[in-house]
Every structure is written in C-alpha cells, then in structure tokens.
Design an enzyme around this catalytic site. Structure first.
Site, PDB file in Angstrom:
ATOM      1  N   ASN A  11       2.993  17.648   3.455  1.00 35.92           N
ATOM      2  CA  ASN A  11       2.452  17.046   4.680  1.00 35.92           C
ATOM      3  C   ASN A  11       1.878  18.084   5.645  1.00 35.92           C
ATOM      4  OD1 ASN A  11       3.096  14.348   4.005  1.00 35.92           O
ATOM      5  ND2 ASN A  11       5.239  14.755   4.490  1.00 35.92           N
ATOM      6  N   LYS A  57       4.115   7.998  -5.090  1.00 37.08           N
ATOM      7  CA  LYS A  57       4.253   7.338  -3.782  1.00 37.08           C
ATOM      8  C   LYS A  57       3.299   6.154  -3.773  1.00 37.08           C
ATOM      9  CE  LYS A  57       5.742  10.911  -0.559  1.00 37.08           C
ATOM     10  NZ  LYS A  57       5.377  11.707   0.642  1.00 37.08           N
ATOM     11  N   ARG A 112      10.555  -6.525 -10.631  1.00 39.49           N
ATOM     12  CA  ARG A 112      11.299  -5.306 -10.215  1.00 39.49           C
ATOM     13  C   ARG A 112      10.794  -4.030 -10.894  1.00 39.49           C
ATOM     14  NH1 ARG A 112      15.490  -9.004 -10.827  1.00 39.49           N
ATOM     15  NH2 ARG A 112      16.118  -9.871  -8.818  1.00 39.49           N
ATOM     16  N   ARG A 160       9.170  18.532  -1.012  1.00 36.79           N
ATOM     17  CA  ARG A 160       7.976  17.673  -1.045  1.00 36.79           C
ATOM     18  C   ARG A 160       7.400  17.431   0.351  1.00 36.79           C
ATOM     19  NH1 ARG A 160       6.695  12.360  -4.871  1.00 36.79           N
ATOM     20  NH2 ARG A 160       4.625  12.020  -3.995  1.00 36.79           N
ATOM     21  N   HIS A 182      -2.587  12.793  11.397  1.00 40.08           N
ATOM     22  CA  HIS A 182      -2.388  11.355  11.627  1.00 40.08           C
ATOM     23  C   HIS A 182      -2.680  10.989  13.071  1.00 40.08           C
ATOM     24  CE1 HIS A 182       0.324  10.476   7.913  1.00 40.08           C
ATOM     25  NE2 HIS A 182      -0.947  10.301   7.669  1.00 40.08           N
ATOM     26  N   GLU A 230      -7.703  18.197   0.635  1.00 40.64           N
ATOM     27  CA  GLU A 230      -6.404  18.053  -0.023  1.00 40.64           C
ATOM     28  C   GLU A 230      -6.205  19.143  -1.073  1.00 40.64           C
ATOM     29  OE1 GLU A 230      -4.071  16.175   0.967  1.00 40.64           O
ATOM     30  OE2 GLU A 230      -4.962  14.508   2.050  1.00 40.64           O
ATOM     31  N   HIS A 263      -9.211  10.511   6.204  1.00 41.21           N
ATOM     32  CA  HIS A 263      -7.889  11.136   6.108  1.00 41.21           C
ATOM     33  C   HIS A 263      -8.003  12.645   5.833  1.00 41.21           C
ATOM     34  CE1 HIS A 263      -3.665  11.614   5.197  1.00 41.21           C
ATOM     35  NE2 HIS A 263      -3.980  12.109   4.009  1.00 41.21           N
ATOM     36  N   HIS A 277      -0.403  17.073   8.526  1.00 46.79           N
ATOM     37  CA  HIS A 277      -0.409  15.620   8.646  1.00 46.79           C
ATOM     38  C   HIS A 277       0.028  15.111  10.022  1.00 46.79           C
ATOM     39  CE1 HIS A 277      -1.251  15.667   4.441  1.00 46.79           C
ATOM     40  NE2 HIS A 277      -1.194  14.368   4.335  1.00 46.79           N
ATOM     41  N   GLU A 279      11.282  13.366  -2.052  1.00 46.95           N
ATOM     42  CA  GLU A 279      11.093  14.045  -0.760  1.00 46.95           C
ATOM     43  C   GLU A 279      12.390  14.251   0.019  1.00 46.95           C
ATOM     44  OE1 GLU A 279       7.324  13.186   1.152  1.00 46.95           O
ATOM     45  OE2 GLU A 279       8.228  13.575   3.095  1.00 46.95           O
ATOM     46  N   LYS A 331       0.918  20.252  -7.414  1.00 49.17           N
ATOM     47  CA  LYS A 331       1.651  19.066  -6.934  1.00 49.17           C
ATOM     48  C   LYS A 331       2.662  18.593  -7.975  1.00 49.17           C
ATOM     49  CE  LYS A 331       1.523  14.589  -4.787  1.00 49.17           C
ATOM     50  NZ  LYS A 331       0.827  13.534  -4.088  1.00 49.17           N
TER      51      LYS A 331
HETATM   52  P1  NAD Z   1     -10.442   5.052  -0.539  1.00 56.32           P
HETATM   53  O1  NAD Z   1      -9.606   4.543  -1.627  1.00 56.32           O
HETATM   54  O2  NAD Z   1     -10.669   4.178   0.639  1.00 56.32           O
HETATM   55  O3  NAD Z   1     -11.840   5.511  -1.140  1.00 56.32           O
HETATM   56  C1  NAD Z   1     -12.802   6.064  -0.264  1.00 56.32           C
HETATM   57  C2  NAD Z   1     -14.150   5.312  -0.384  1.00 56.32           C
HETATM   58  O4  NAD Z   1     -14.784   5.712  -1.590  1.00 56.32           O
HETATM   59  C3  NAD Z   1     -14.028   3.813  -0.445  1.00 56.32           C
HETATM   60  O5  NAD Z   1     -15.100   3.253   0.260  1.00 56.32           O
HETATM   61  C4  NAD Z   1     -14.159   3.519  -1.931  1.00 56.32           C
HETATM   62  O6  NAD Z   1     -14.633   2.209  -2.209  1.00 56.32           O
HETATM   63  C5  NAD Z   1     -15.157   4.550  -2.345  1.00 56.32           C
HETATM   64  N1  NAD Z   1     -15.117   4.976  -3.736  1.00 56.32           N
HETATM   65  C6  NAD Z   1     -14.043   5.211  -4.498  1.00 56.32           C
HETATM   66  N2  NAD Z   1     -14.408   5.754  -5.661  1.00 56.32           N
HETATM   67  C7  NAD Z   1     -15.752   5.831  -5.642  1.00 56.32           C
HETATM   68  C8  NAD Z   1     -16.720   6.308  -6.551  1.00 56.32           C
HETATM   69  N3  NAD Z   1     -16.364   6.910  -7.688  1.00 56.32           N
HETATM   70  N4  NAD Z   1     -18.011   6.201  -6.226  1.00 56.32           N
HETATM   71  C9  NAD Z   1     -18.376   5.652  -5.041  1.00 56.32           C
HETATM   72  N5  NAD Z   1     -17.523   5.225  -4.118  1.00 56.32           N
HETATM   73  C10 NAD Z   1     -16.217   5.314  -4.426  1.00 56.32           C
HETATM   74  O7  NAD Z   1      -9.861   6.422   0.051  1.00 56.32           O
HETATM   75  P2  NAD Z   1      -9.193   7.702  -0.627  1.00 56.32           P
HETATM   76  O8  NAD Z   1      -9.612   8.836   0.211  1.00 56.32           O
HETATM   77  O9  NAD Z   1      -9.407   7.751  -2.080  1.00 56.32           O
HETATM   78  O10 NAD Z   1      -7.636   7.426  -0.403  1.00 56.32           O
HETATM   79  C11 NAD Z   1      -7.093   7.270   0.882  1.00 56.32           C
HETATM   80  C12 NAD Z   1      -5.807   6.492   0.740  1.00 56.32           C
HETATM   81  O11 NAD Z   1      -4.898   7.238  -0.058  1.00 56.32           O
HETATM   82  C13 NAD Z   1      -5.098   6.236   2.057  1.00 56.32           C
HETATM   83  O12 NAD Z   1      -4.640   4.905   2.077  1.00 56.32           O
HETATM   84  C14 NAD Z   1      -3.916   7.180   2.037  1.00 56.32           C
HETATM   85  O13 NAD Z   1      -2.810   6.700   2.756  1.00 56.32           O
HETATM   86  C15 NAD Z   1      -3.624   7.236   0.568  1.00 56.32           C
HETATM   87  N6  NAD Z   1      -2.927   8.446   0.126  1.00 56.32           N
HETATM   88  C16 NAD Z   1      -1.829   8.278  -0.647  1.00 56.32           C
HETATM   89  C17 NAD Z   1      -1.155   9.368  -1.128  1.00 56.32           C
HETATM   90  C18 NAD Z   1       0.012   9.181  -2.040  1.00 56.32           C
HETATM   91  O14 NAD Z   1       0.698  10.162  -2.344  1.00 56.32           O
HETATM   92  N7  NAD Z   1       0.256   7.979  -2.517  1.00 56.32           N
HETATM   93  C19 NAD Z   1      -1.597  10.666  -0.814  1.00 56.32           C
HETATM   94  C20 NAD Z   1      -2.736  10.815  -0.022  1.00 56.32           C
HETATM   95  C21 NAD Z   1      -3.401   9.683   0.449  1.00 56.32           C
HETATM   96  N1  GLY Z   2       0.738  13.193  -0.314  1.00 62.28           N
HETATM   97  C1  GLY Z   2       2.089  13.604  -0.097  1.00 62.28           C
HETATM   98  C2  GLY Z   2       3.002  13.372  -1.245  1.00 62.28           C
HETATM   99  O1  GLY Z   2       2.619  12.911  -2.284  1.00 62.28           O
HETATM  100  O2  GLY Z   2       4.153  13.650  -1.103  1.00 62.28           O
END
Ligand code: NAD
Ligand code: GLY
Length: 366
Positions: free
Chosen positions: A247, A145, A123, A243, A254, A187, A267, A250, A239, A229
C-alpha cells in the site's frame, strides 16, 4: 511487432498454488486455460468495453460447456453489491454446480467483482483471471483480494479468494488507452520502490522503452512486478504484516482520489503522487535522503505520470480523508514510508503536523 513467448510465475500457496501466465496470444491458446476448468459450467464476467474486443477470442475455448456471460457497464461505480447479485443470478441460470468456474475478462473492476462472485457462489468456486489492463496484470489479478465498493467506501466488502490461474495476454494492451497504460506503470514502480532496488534501477534504464510500450520491456516489467508480488503474497497471504507494504502511496493516493471524486485521478495516478508524498514525508522525518525522493520523481515523470497534487485540492481536506484510512489505529496515522530506496516500512503514530507540512509544501510547489 515482436511477440515474446509466454512465461509463467507461480504464486506458492501450497495446494492453492497457481500460475500467472504472461505473454502474447494467451487468450486464443485455449487448451492452456481450458485445462483449468474442472466442471461443465462457466460464467464469463467482463464489461461492455472489453467484451466486444476480446470475448470472441475465448469463445471457441468454451465449446461444449454450459456457459453464459455477464457484462458490467464500464466504470468503478459498477463494482457494486448489486452487480454481484446479478452475477450470482447468472450462475444460477446457467445451472452452475460446485465445480463451475468464473472467468474474469477485463481490468481490476471486473476481476475484483468476478473473484468476489466466485467466492460467494456455493461458498466458493473456481475462478480464473484474464486481466486486460496493465494495472490488473501487475497487481489486482494476483494475490486473491476480491471485493466490491459500498456507498460508505471503496473495497469495503470482500474476501480473500485466490484464482486457479492468471492469463495475462499482453496483446490486449494494444487497445488500452494511453492514460490507463501509464497508470498501470505506477503499480510497477510501486513494487520496485517498496523492496527491489535492482528492479528500480532496471526501470530507470528502460523508462523510455516502457513509456513507448516496447513489448519486450513491457513483458519484462510485468514479469518482474508479478514475481515480486507473488513472493509477498506467498509470505503473507492475508495481510498480517508484510503485504501491507504493497500500500505504499495509498493513504495519500486514496485521499487524492476521493478529493477528486474518483474522476480527476485514476487509481495509478493517485498512487504515483501518493508515493512521492510518502517519500517526501520520509525525507522530512529523517528516514531517507533527498536523492531517493529525486530518483522517484524523475522515474515517475519519465513514465509520464503526474507528480503534483491537482489544482484546487486543499491540505486540510486531504488530511481529513487520510484519517479515514483502514491502516490507522487508535486515532493515529499509520503510513507506509520508506527508509531510503526500496526499503518500505509501516510507520505508526505519524504526527499530523508533519503530514500537513508535506501537503502544504506540495500544494505550494504545484
Ligand atoms: P478498470 O477495470 O476500470 O479498467 C480501466 C479502463 O480500461 C476501463 O474503462 C476498462 O473498460 C478499460 N479496459 C480494460 N481493458 C481494456 C483493453 N484491453 N482495451 C481497452 N480498454 C480496456 O480499472 P483498472 O485500473 O484495471 O483496475 C482498477 C480497479 O482495480 C479498482 O477497482 C481497484 O480497487 C482495483 N484494484 C484491486 C487490487 C487487488 O489486489 N484486488 C489491486 C489494485 C487495484
Ligand atoms: N494491491 C494490494 C494487495 O494486493 O495487497
């Protein structure tokens, strides 16, 4: 290469406040992050691309602990419930107790899944974020998140679970592919476009340096976006209001990502095009001036981001996908628009005909 020193920004959430460290060499500065581990067990979650590059940098810092690693295959499709199950099994195998810590080493996919796994084990146990993409450094690692995708939709299962600390080692960006780096810049722009006009002006002045990955400019951009942020999260952690502004772009984005089957656009690229469409819609609704839209377009283009809807996408299909957005209520579109530069707001009851007109014009112009 200049190696600017590390700085930290606090996400203020009372007893759950935590630092976001940003700088060079943070992964190998073991003492700083090791001090956050309270117990004797740890699970490092990473992926098959990142682990060979960066897991060796942290291994010596884990000496003396019972720890193991769980590596995802690379890709959004692996942010799944099945892999949360496997991560929990790994925690079981290592004998993780309540004071164990999950370490997320990777981009947003790894961070979201690792945080959700930490939220589920007994938990809720500690986790720390070691983001290795620009997007994860400026957005997903901050704010708590966490979650995974379901077959019915992206990010539909999850929890708010704040990390104990974030360690954004900018040295890891050296291996990040160019396209991923630029997607992360979208972003950064988003934070400024929502609510920080001075930051937007700074981005305009430093756009060439950022596109060229100048370390000092990149460090400052990360810090300013995280600062922005962190403020929003501190005021509205779960949110209930403000917050949602994070988006911006988005709902359009999306829809574009989905229409491209998550393979045409990253993304951040969807967010870039989506922000511009939101600006165009705001302009059409008389909320903002053409000059604001033009400024946004210019900045995105200088940063090498796409601003046009990819070929082959259809306005009717995009509108249908937008109707599925989580922000909608009572069958009406609810969008984040702006009342001019850096004054984003939530707008309900947006007429579909207006959205359709903006999509049609964008498709005709691209
Ligand atoms: P990702 O984690 O898929 O990374 C992008 C690519 O880069 C992958 O192929 C990864 O293996 C590679 N990579 C990562 N670090 C590297 C490095 N230092 N050198 C070489 N390659 C590297 O994508 P992302 O853009 O980091 O994240 C997208 C994800 O984040 C989505 O799932 C999205 O929903 C999520 N997200 C979450 C939030 C949140 O608030 N939690 C906010 C925005 C996005
Ligand atoms: N990426 C949107 C949030 O963190 O709220």
């Amino acid at each position: 290469m200049i190696t600017p020193s590390a700085q930290s920004i606090t996400v203020s959430l009372g007893q759950r406040s935590y630092p976001v460290w940003i700088g060079s060499g943070l992964l190998t500065e073991h003492a700083r992050w090791r001090a956050m581990l309270r117990g004797r067990h740890a699970l490092v979650i990473s992926n098959t691309t990142v682990a060979p590059l960066y897991l060796p940098r942290i291994e010596a810092g884990l000496e003396g602990l019972h720890w193991t690693s769980f590596l995802l295959d690379d890709g959004e499709v692996h942010k799944s419930f099945a892999n949360v199950g496997r991560a929990l099994e790994a925690l079981g195998h290592v004998g993780a107790t309540r004071d164990a810590c999950v370490i997320a080493l990777g981009g947003g996919v790894v961070g979201d899944l690792a945080g959700f796994s930490a939220a589920c084990w007994m938990r809720g146990i500690d986790f720390i974020q070691m983001p290795t993409t620009l997007l994860a450094m400026v957005d997903s690692s901050v704010g708590g998140k966490t979650g995974v995708n379901l077959p019915v939709g992206k990010n539909l299962a999850g929890a708010f679970h704040q990390p104990r600390g974030v360690f954004a080692d900018i040295d890891t960006l050296a291996s990040l592919p160019e396209r991923e780096f630029r997607a992360g810049l979208a972003e950064v722009v988003k934070g400024a476009a929502i609510g920080d006009e001075a930051f937007f002006a700074w981005l305009e002045q430093h756009a060439d340096a950022l596109a060229a990955r100048d370390p000092a400019a990149v460090l400052q951009a990360i810090a300013r976006k995280v600062q922005y942020k962190a403020g929003v999260v501190a005021r509205d952690e779960t949110e209930q209001g403000e917050r949602a502004l994070l988006n911006l772009g988005h709902t359009f984005g999306h829809a574009l990502e989905t229409a491209g089957h998550y393979s045409t656009l990253l993304h951040g690229e969807g967010v870039a095009i989506g922000m511009l469409l939101a600006a165009q819609l705001s302009e059409r609704l008389g909320m903002s001036a053409a000059a604001d839209t033009a400024r946004l377009r210019r900045l995105l283009q200088t940063l090498g981001l796409p601003t046009a809807i990819p070929p082959g996408m259809d306005a009717q299909q995009l509108l249908a996908l937008m109707r599925l957005d989580k922000k909608n209520s009572a069958g009406q579109l609810r969008l984040i628009l702006w009342r001019g530069m850096a004054r984003a707001e939530i707008v309900g009851g947006v007429a579909e005909a207006e959205v359709r007109a903006v999509l049609d014009a964008a498709i005709a112009g691209s």
